[in-house]
Design a protein around this motif. Structure first.
Motif, mmCIF file in Angstrom:
data_model
loop_
_atom_site.group_PDB
_atom_site.id
_atom_site.type_symbol
_atom_site.label_atom_id
_atom_site.label_comp_id
_atom_site.label_asym_id
_atom_site.label_seq_id
_atom_site.Cartn_x
_atom_site.Cartn_y
_atom_site.Cartn_z
ATOM 1 N N THR A 62 67.516 32.762 46.180
ATOM 2 C CA THR A 62 67.779 31.373 45.838
ATOM 3 C C THR A 62 66.538 30.766 45.201
ATOM 4 O O THR A 62 65.426 30.954 45.679
ATOM 5 C CB THR A 62 68.152 30.586 47.115
ATOM 6 N N GLN A 86 68.568 26.005 42.574
ATOM 7 C CA GLN A 86 69.806 26.313 43.302
ATOM 8 C C GLN A 86 69.835 25.585 44.646
ATOM 9 O O GLN A 86 70.894 25.117 45.085
ATOM 10 C CB GLN A 86 69.937 27.823 43.503
ATOM 11 N N ALA A 87 68.695 25.460 45.314
ATOM 12 C CA ALA A 87 68.632 24.734 46.585
ATOM 13 C C ALA A 87 68.902 23.249 46.368
ATOM 14 O O ALA A 87 69.597 22.612 47.170
ATOM 15 C CB ALA A 87 67.269 24.946 47.246
ATOM 16 N N MET A 96 72.536 22.865 45.892
ATOM 17 C CA MET A 96 73.173 22.996 47.203
ATOM 18 C C MET A 96 73.122 21.652 47.932
ATOM 19 O O MET A 96 74.123 21.208 48.520
ATOM 20 C CB MET A 96 72.457 24.078 48.023
ATOM 21 N N ALA A 114 69.612 21.445 53.341
ATOM 22 C CA ALA A 114 69.702 22.649 52.503
ATOM 23 C C ALA A 114 68.582 23.618 52.865
ATOM 24 O O ALA A 114 68.811 24.830 52.969
ATOM 25 C CB ALA A 114 69.635 22.277 51.029
ATOM 26 N N SER A 166 69.439 25.327 56.067
ATOM 27 C CA SER A 166 70.500 26.333 55.919
ATOM 28 C C SER A 166 69.975 27.605 55.262
ATOM 29 O O SER A 166 70.556 28.678 55.429
ATOM 30 C CB SER A 166 71.678 25.771 55.130
ATOM 31 N N LEU A 167 68.880 27.499 54.546
ATOM 32 C CA LEU A 167 68.249 28.671 53.927
ATOM 33 C C LEU A 167 67.208 29.317 54.851
ATOM 34 O O LEU A 167 66.538 30.272 54.468
ATOM 35 C CB LEU A 167 67.603 28.292 52.592
ATOM 36 N N HIS A 197 64.519 27.680 56.369
ATOM 37 C CA HIS A 197 63.156 27.146 56.268
ATOM 38 C C HIS A 197 62.991 25.941 57.192
ATOM 39 O O HIS A 197 63.953 25.231 57.489
ATOM 40 C CB HIS A 197 62.847 26.761 54.825
ATOM 41 N N ALA A 228 60.411 25.196 52.171
ATOM 42 C CA ALA A 228 61.404 25.876 51.330
ATOM 43 C C ALA A 228 60.929 25.942 49.884
ATOM 44 O O ALA A 228 61.022 26.986 49.239
ATOM 45 C CB ALA A 228 62.750 25.162 51.421
ATOM 46 N N LEU A 245 60.500 29.259 47.900
ATOM 47 C CA LEU A 245 61.423 29.494 46.799
ATOM 48 C C LEU A 245 60.703 29.577 45.460
ATOM 49 O O LEU A 245 61.160 30.271 44.561
ATOM 50 C CB LEU A 245 62.509 28.416 46.768
#
Length: 190
Positions: free
Chosen positions: A2, A6-7, A10, A34, A37-38, A40, A46, A50
């Motif tokens: 991701t 993209q995050a 999301m 978000a 959910s990934l 982090h 994140a 990322l």
């Protein structure tokens, strides 16, 4: 992987889905959700993680071994007839010049070249795979006149090695399960 963009997308979708259910959250909260959910801790963590997955990061996407061949008919007999590969592209700079071709099967691609300097005869390619015993049965059933490979039980897995007519070796290995030491697809007893 991701990316940050993209995050963010999301988070926008999450915010819109919540709004459709009459739940309003600030954009910053959607970004934090978000990120969570990934996996982090927060949005800043994140973003740092990322960013490392951006397209400018060095990543090796695929390896395609090049093997030296000297005779097109023998190469086709071995790689296509015996091993079951399918020809892909073929290239010659002009008729009568050396062949450069691709063969592929079940996700494995090999390039075969008659060009001097592309590869050294006698190379070895190590291929991790699943289904080595089924592959062995298939090769045995073909009754190829120049090879009757067996399977060696090595500490790292079951290995089926074949040599092509040009001295190149292909070692197909079904690795052992790292956690148990057993071969995938076989019982622990036998």
């Amino acid at each position: 992987m991701t990316t940050v963009d993209q995050a963010k997308a999301m988070a926008r979708r999450l915010r819109a889905a919540l709004a459709a259910r009459d739940l309003s959250v600030p954009h910053a909260t959607a970004l934090e959700l978000a990120a969570a959910s990934l996996g982090h801790e927060d949005w800043n963590t994140a973003c740092a993680a990322l960013e490392q997955t951006a397209d400018d990061r060095i990543r090796f996407l695929e390896t395609v071994p090049i093997l030296r061949i000297f005779d097109e008919a023998k190469a086709r007999e071995f790689y296509c007839g015996f091993l079951g590969f399918v020809p892909g592209f073929e290239h010659r700079f002009e008729p009568g010049l050396p062949l450069y071709m691709e063969v592929a099967r079940a996700g494995l691609r090999l390039h075969l070249s008659e060009h001097h300097g592309d590869a050294s005869p006698g190379s070895t390619v190590f291929v991790r795979m699943r289904g080595v015993h089924a592959f062995h049965r298939e090769l045995t059933d073909r009754r190829y006149g120049y090879a009757r490979p067996g399977i060696e039980e090595a500490p790292w897995g079951d290995v089926l090695e074949v040599a092509d007519p040009f001295g190149n070796r292909l070692r197909f290995c079904q690795p052992r399960d790292a956690g148990t030491g057993h071969r995938p697809g076989r019982s622990a007893i036998g």
